[in-house]
Design a protein around this motif. Sequence first.
Motif, PDB file in Angstrom:
ATOM      1  N   HIS A  73       0.853  -1.100  -0.134  1.00  0.00           N
ATOM      2  CA  HIS A  73      -0.010  -0.044  -0.173  1.00  0.00           C
ATOM      3  C   HIS A  73       0.788   1.252   0.021  1.00  0.00           C
ATOM      4  O   HIS A  73       0.649   2.152  -0.750  1.00  0.00           O
ATOM      5  N   SER A  74       2.003   1.150   0.663  1.00  0.00           N
ATOM      6  CA  SER A  74       2.723   2.422   0.740  1.00  0.00           C
ATOM      7  C   SER A  74       3.511   2.362  -0.509  1.00  0.00           C
ATOM      8  O   SER A  74       3.589   3.782  -0.873  1.00  0.00           O
ATOM      9  N   LEU A  75       3.727   1.498  -1.267  1.00  0.00           N
ATOM     10  CA  LEU A  75       4.546   1.862  -2.743  1.00  0.00           C
ATOM     11  C   LEU A  75       3.230   2.465  -3.554  1.00  0.00           C
ATOM     12  O   LEU A  75       3.643   3.525  -4.077  1.00  0.00           O
TER      13      LEU A  75
ATOM     14  N   LEU B  34       2.207   7.325   4.666  1.00  0.00           N
ATOM     15  CA  LEU B  34       3.382   7.814   4.161  1.00  0.00           C
ATOM     16  C   LEU B  34       4.419   8.090   5.303  1.00  0.00           C
ATOM     17  O   LEU B  34       5.188   7.547   4.999  1.00  0.00           O
ATOM     18  N   ALA B  35       3.612   8.306   6.513  1.00  0.00           N
ATOM     19  CA  ALA B  35       4.791   8.551   7.831  1.00  0.00           C
ATOM     20  C   ALA B  35       5.253   6.779   7.966  1.00  0.00           C
ATOM     21  O   ALA B  35       6.270   6.558   8.244  1.00  0.00           O
TER      22      ALA B  35
ATOM     23  N   GLU C 109       1.772  15.131  10.309  1.00  0.00           N
ATOM     24  CA  GLU C 109       0.462  14.285  10.801  1.00  0.00           C
ATOM     25  C   GLU C 109       0.330  12.788  10.827  1.00  0.00           C
ATOM     26  O   GLU C 109       0.021  12.354  12.019  1.00  0.00           O
ATOM     27  N   GLY C 110       1.092  12.255   9.910  1.00  0.00           N
ATOM     28  CA  GLY C 110       1.109  10.934   9.831  1.00  0.00           C
ATOM     29  C   GLY C 110       1.831  10.384  10.958  1.00  0.00           C
ATOM     30  O   GLY C 110       1.545   9.522  11.690  1.00  0.00           O
TER      31      GLY C 110
ATOM     32  N   LEU D 263       0.535   8.083  13.888  1.00  0.00           N
ATOM     33  CA  LEU D 263       1.176   6.720  14.273  1.00  0.00           C
ATOM     34  C   LEU D 263       1.328   6.458  15.706  1.00  0.00           C
ATOM     35  O   LEU D 263       1.327   5.455  16.228  1.00  0.00           O
ATOM     36  N   LYS D 264       1.953   7.557  16.395  1.00  0.00           N
ATOM     37  CA  LYS D 264       2.242   7.820  17.782  1.00  0.00           C
ATOM     38  C   LYS D 264       0.834   7.161  18.637  1.00  0.00           C
ATOM     39  O   LYS D 264       0.952   6.717  19.672  1.00  0.00           O
ATOM     40  N   LYS D 265      -0.040   7.830  18.181  1.00  0.00           N
ATOM     41  CA  LYS D 265      -1.563   7.714  18.804  1.00  0.00           C
ATOM     42  C   LYS D 265      -1.649   6.345  18.744  1.00  0.00           C
ATOM     43  O   LYS D 265      -2.280   5.622  19.904  1.00  0.00           O
ATOM     44  N   VAL D 266      -1.701   5.794  17.586  1.00  0.00           N
ATOM     45  CA  VAL D 266      -2.114   4.276  17.292  1.00  0.00           C
ATOM     46  C   VAL D 266      -1.135   3.420  18.196  1.00  0.00           C
ATOM     47  O   VAL D 266      -1.746   2.570  18.733  1.00  0.00           O
TER      48      VAL D 266
END
Length: 166
Positions: free
Chosen positions: A11-13, A46-47, A114-115, A119-122
């Motif tokens: 998905h990132s690609l 993206l992050a 933002e990403g 990610l930190k929150k997740v």
Amino acid sequence: TTRRRHNNKQHSLALTLTLTATDRTDVTPTQSINQANAIKMNSMMLAQLMQDMQDPEIMREAQKMMQDPAFQAQMKKMMDQPGFKNHMEKTQEALKDPKKVKELEKKMESALKEGNELLKKVDKKEDDSKKEADDDKKEETAAADTDKTEDKEEDDMPDIPNLNLN
């Protein structure tokens, strides 16, 4: 986290090939909310991609994947599609304009920031859930140990036959 990285590598690609921002004024409030959620998800992806690119194991795996004839055929099929070609032409055209490049860099930096925050929150939620599950398991184990101790104490009592004194 590693599993999420592994699952998101394809998905990132795709995200790097198709990530663009659109300004539309003809969207309903529901579409706007959905679009906002999609933007947040894209920011997280993206992050995650940027983090994954720092991981040698994931990069080796991506290299193997790109050498796979089935993957190459899939990429060729995608690249031959008119929509993809059109998108790439527009992207190449935009990259010729230094002002547009600066604008895109700012958007990318903002999305990356933002990403990373999302990610930190997740990750924090996952850690909290895991800790909560571990605490629950400890409580269950402690309760089971208490039950065993009570059963043992009951077993220590000698059996006294029913004495009839009459």
